[in-house]
Write a protein that holds these residues in place. Structure first.
Motif, PDB file in Angstrom:
ATOM      1  N   UNK A   3       0.859  -1.178   0.000  1.00 48.35           N
ATOM      2  CA  UNK A   3       0.000   0.000   0.000  1.00 48.35           C
ATOM      3  C   UNK A   3       0.899   1.233   0.000  1.00 48.35           C
ATOM      4  N   UNK A   4       0.346   2.376  -0.307  1.00 48.26           N
ATOM      5  CA  UNK A   4       1.137   3.601  -0.397  1.00 48.26           C
ATOM      6  C   UNK A   4       0.923   4.500   0.806  1.00 48.26           C
ATOM      7  N   UNK A   5       1.958   5.264   1.123  1.00 54.22           N
ATOM      8  CA  UNK A   5       1.877   6.253   2.188  1.00 54.22           C
ATOM      9  C   UNK A   5       2.806   7.414   1.851  1.00 54.22           C
ATOM     10  N   UNK A   6       2.492   8.574   2.367  1.00 55.79           N
ATOM     11  CA  UNK A   6       3.378   9.728   2.208  1.00 55.79           C
ATOM     12  C   UNK A   6       4.401   9.817   3.335  1.00 55.79           C
ATOM     13  N   UNK A   7       4.274   8.949   4.333  1.00 56.24           N
ATOM     14  CA  UNK A   7       5.167   8.940   5.486  1.00 56.24           C
ATOM     15  C   UNK A   7       6.333   7.998   5.201  1.00 56.24           C
ATOM     16  N   UNK A   8       7.475   8.546   4.852  1.00 54.78           N
ATOM     17  CA  UNK A   8       8.640   7.741   4.466  1.00 54.78           C
ATOM     18  C   UNK A   8       9.108   6.813   5.589  1.00 54.78           C
ATOM     19  N   UNK A   9       8.844   7.153   6.837  1.00 50.53           N
ATOM     20  CA  UNK A   9       9.281   6.303   7.950  1.00 50.53           C
ATOM     21  C   UNK A   9       8.501   4.983   7.990  1.00 50.53           C
ATOM     22  N   UNK A  10       7.425   4.889   7.238  1.00 52.62           N
ATOM     23  CA  UNK A  10       6.633   3.659   7.197  1.00 52.62           C
ATOM     24  C   UNK A  10       6.985   2.767   6.008  1.00 52.62           C
ATOM     25  N   UNK A  11       7.927   3.195   5.170  1.00 53.60           N
ATOM     26  CA  UNK A  11       8.340   2.373   4.028  1.00 53.60           C
ATOM     27  C   UNK A  11       8.854   1.022   4.505  1.00 53.60           C
ATOM     28  N   UNK A  12       8.400  -0.032   3.850  1.00 53.13           N
ATOM     29  CA  UNK A  12       8.784  -1.418   4.156  1.00 53.13           C
ATOM     30  C   UNK A  12       8.410  -1.859   5.564  1.00 53.13           C
ATOM     31  N   UNK A  13       7.376  -1.239   6.125  1.00 53.64           N
ATOM     32  CA  UNK A  13       6.866  -1.640   7.435  1.00 53.64           C
ATOM     33  C   UNK A  13       5.517  -2.327   7.248  1.00 53.64           C
ATOM     34  N   UNK A  14       5.152  -3.196   8.160  1.00 53.67           N
ATOM     35  CA  UNK A  14       3.878  -3.900   8.100  1.00 53.67           C
ATOM     36  C   UNK A  14       2.745  -2.909   8.318  1.00 53.67           C
ATOM     37  N   UNK A  15       1.756  -2.922   7.405  1.00 50.14           N
ATOM     38  CA  UNK A  15       0.603  -2.031   7.511  1.00 50.14           C
ATOM     39  C   UNK A  15      -0.570  -2.746   8.177  1.00 50.14           C
ATOM     40  N   UNK A  16      -0.720  -4.026   7.897  1.00 50.68           N
ATOM     41  CA  UNK A  16      -1.811  -4.805   8.476  1.00 50.68           C
ATOM     42  C   UNK A  16      -1.457  -6.277   8.371  1.00 50.68           C
ATOM     43  N   UNK A  17      -2.185  -7.084   9.113  1.00 53.13           N
ATOM     44  CA  UNK A  17      -1.965  -8.523   9.025  1.00 53.13           C
ATOM     45  C   UNK A  17      -3.272  -9.261   9.213  1.00 53.13           C
ATOM     46  N   UNK A  18      -3.361 -10.414   8.567  1.00 50.09           N
ATOM     47  CA  UNK A  18      -4.483 -11.322   8.733  1.00 50.09           C
ATOM     48  C   UNK A  18      -3.953 -12.721   8.520  1.00 50.09           C
ATOM     49  N   UNK A  19      -4.194 -13.612   9.420  1.00 53.18           N
ATOM     50  CA  UNK A  19      -4.965 -13.533  10.656  1.00 53.18           C
ATOM     51  C   UNK A  19      -4.325 -12.564  11.652  1.00 53.18           C
TER      52      UNK A  19
END
Length: 67
Positions: free
Chosen positions: A44-60
């Protein structure tokens, strides 16, 4: 940011690790250490560079038991 999906790799119940605040590499390692298989859930995309290559969500969800 990354989205993850994964599936249990063998019979029995396995506790899903919490992937919050983990990088992609650390999340994949946590998934594999729990004896689960990593499946790329896309990104997914974000304008916050500190979130690059970080987990955005998980399921389960973290701490769910999967078979």
């Amino acid at each position: 940011m990354l989205n993850f999906g994964f599936w249990a790799s063998s019979k029995g119940m396995v506790k899903v690790p919490n992937l919050s605040n983990l990088s992609k590499l650390n999340a994949i390692t946590a998934i594999q250490n729990a004896h689960l298989n990593y499946v790329d859930g896309g990104s997914t995309s974000t304008n916050n560079i500190s979130l690059d290559n970080m987990v955005a969500s998980q399921y389960p969800n973290a701490n769910d038991l999967v078979s």
